[in-house]
Scaffold this active site. Structure first.
Site: not given
Ligand code: XLS
Ligand code: NI
Ligand code: NI
Length: 438
Positions: A100, A103
């Site tokens: 993300h 991140d």
């Molecule tokens: C959260 C989601 C997230 C997505 C990406 O529950 O799994 O990690 O994969 O935003």
């Protein structure tokens, strides 16, 4: 220094099932040919940035358990984090990673400055990727952590929040494109509601449709060739999320005319939360022509939370991989470890062990699924079960050649008295167990 974070400096190698070393692969052998393809190409593993490098180990009752030298909101720490992340990609030999925007770089006061931070680290990634073999499976934008998004991003009652989210996604999509990403993911985050009492559901659904269309329009405008993926999840953090499951998303995509432009990223844990099996969601996406990619992890069957554990459950994953192989395998998608170590797993090497264990379990599941494909016993049972539909009579019904009247007449004329046949579930489960023995 990243070299000193983990206990090893040489990449983890395949050593076979007999090895007694922990930091070695027993089943994941990237070059092994399975159904005419290298194992690495079948599985297309990705390490995710968020769980492995940003999650502090908190739970609803307590905060940080994981101590990391790169934690902190400065660009210097973000660069250190990138060094360690790329060191882990190298040690594991994974072909892909995912992130993300939030991140990889700290959020700043303004959108422009936050976007610049993301770009700066993305440039660093670009440089590292020149000499590393790892590629980007997908990028995404975090539209859920900041308090401005507490009532949603695209589905927020305030159009300025919608605009802010659009600016963030524009940047994340462009950065993903520049890094050669194979896909771009949208997960609803907070696109849902806590109570209908404060929610205009119809309006919010329309907002979401408009946002998705804008993402697809921008993808085409910048010439991004990757796939736009939506990731379903029924709830958590909101009580109800609009992208509930595969079937719900398909309906939404059809309503907005996007069913040919967007595919699905299915997460095991989210399938469980939606009351489905993982393989059900894969099979449905494949049947609808929208299967894209996988967030591989394991949900807890009791807690009802998105526990995002590392998948070590070979028999269950064999059934999921069988559905993936039946669907023709991955094109742009892959298996992204949207999985986090438990908060008590505080040794640096626990990060490596978790990925190695799961890669081995999935490799083993792939061998079982490939055996199911090769022997074809499960498939021939199903074909035989539906063979009546391949007859002239069956084809005529589905081809529109019959009506209620004509069918009623034929039942009377031929005195049809169809007899039930065994569904043989235990026999089929027994076959699956045999395949697991490979
Ligand atoms: C959260 C989601 C997230 C997505 C990406 O529950 O799994 O990690 O994969 O935003
Ligand atoms: Ni996910
Ligand atoms: Ni999850």
């Amino acid at each position: 220094m990243p070299e000193e974070f983990f206990s090893i400096a040489e990449p983890v190698r395949y050593e076979g099932p007999e090895t007694d070393r922990t930091l070695a692969f027993r089943w994941y052998d990237p070059d092994r040919m399975v159904l005419g393809r290298r194992m690495e190409e079948h599985l297309r593993f990705a390490v995710c940035y968020w769980h492995s490098f940003t999650w502090p180990g908190g739970d609803p009752f307590g905060g940080q358990t994981l101590l990391r030298p790169w934690f902190g909101d400065t660009m210097e720490k973000a660069r250190l984090k990138a060094d360690v992340a790329f060191e882990m990609f190298r040690l594991l030999g994974v072909p892909f990673f995912t992130f993300h925007d939030r991140d990889i770089a700290p959020e700043a006061e303004s959108l422009a400055e936050s976007n610049r931070n993301v770009r700066e680290i993305a440039d660093l990634f670009g440089k590292k990727m020149e000499s590393a073999s790892v590629r980007l499976l997908w990028g995404t934008a975090n539209l859920f952590s900041n308090r401005r998004y507490m009532a949603g991003a695209a589905t927020n009652p305030d159009p300025e929040v919608f605009a802010y989210a659009a600016g963030q996604v524009k940047n994340a999509l462009e950065v993903t494109h520049e890094l050669g990403g194979a896909n771009y993911v949208l997960w609803g985050g907070r696109e849902g509601y806590e109570t209908l009492l404060n929610t205009d559901l119809k309006r919010e659904l329309n907002q979401l449709g408009r946002f998705l269309s804008m993402v697809v329009e921008h993808k085409e405008k910048i010439g991004f060739k990757g796939t736009i993926l939506i990731e379903p999840k029924p709830q958590e953090p909101t009580k109800h999320q609009y992208d509930f499951d595969v079937g719900t998303i398909y309906g939404m995509l059809q309503a907005f005319g996007l069913e040919d432009r967007v595919k699905i990223n299915i997460e095991q844990n989210h399938a469980i939360l939606a009351g489905h099996s993982f393989e059900h969601e894969i099979a449905l996406a494949a049947a609808l022509g929208i299967f894209g990619s996988i967030d591989i992890n394991r949900g807890d069957y009791q807690s009802g939370w998105d526990t995002d554990q590392f998948a070590m459950n070979v028999p269950e994953m064999a059934l999921a991989l069988y559905e993936i192989l039946k669907a023709g395998g991955f094109t742009t998608g892959g298996l992204n470890f949207d999985a986090k170590i438990r908060r008590q797993s505080i040794d640096p090497d626990d990060l490596l062990i978790a990925h190695i264990g799961s890669m081995d379990a999935i490799a083993r599941a792939l061998l079982a699924a490939a055996d199911m494909m090769e022997k074809g016993d499960l498939k021939s049972f199903v074909e035989e079960r539906y063979s009546g539909w391949e007859s002239d009579f069956g084809r005529s019904i589905l081809g529109g050649g019959e009506s209620l009247e004509s069918l009623a007449a034929q039942v009377a004329e031929k005195d049809l008295r169809p007899q039930p046949k065994s569904g043989k579930q235990e026999f089929l489960e027994m076959l699956v167990d045999r395949h697991l023995g490979v």
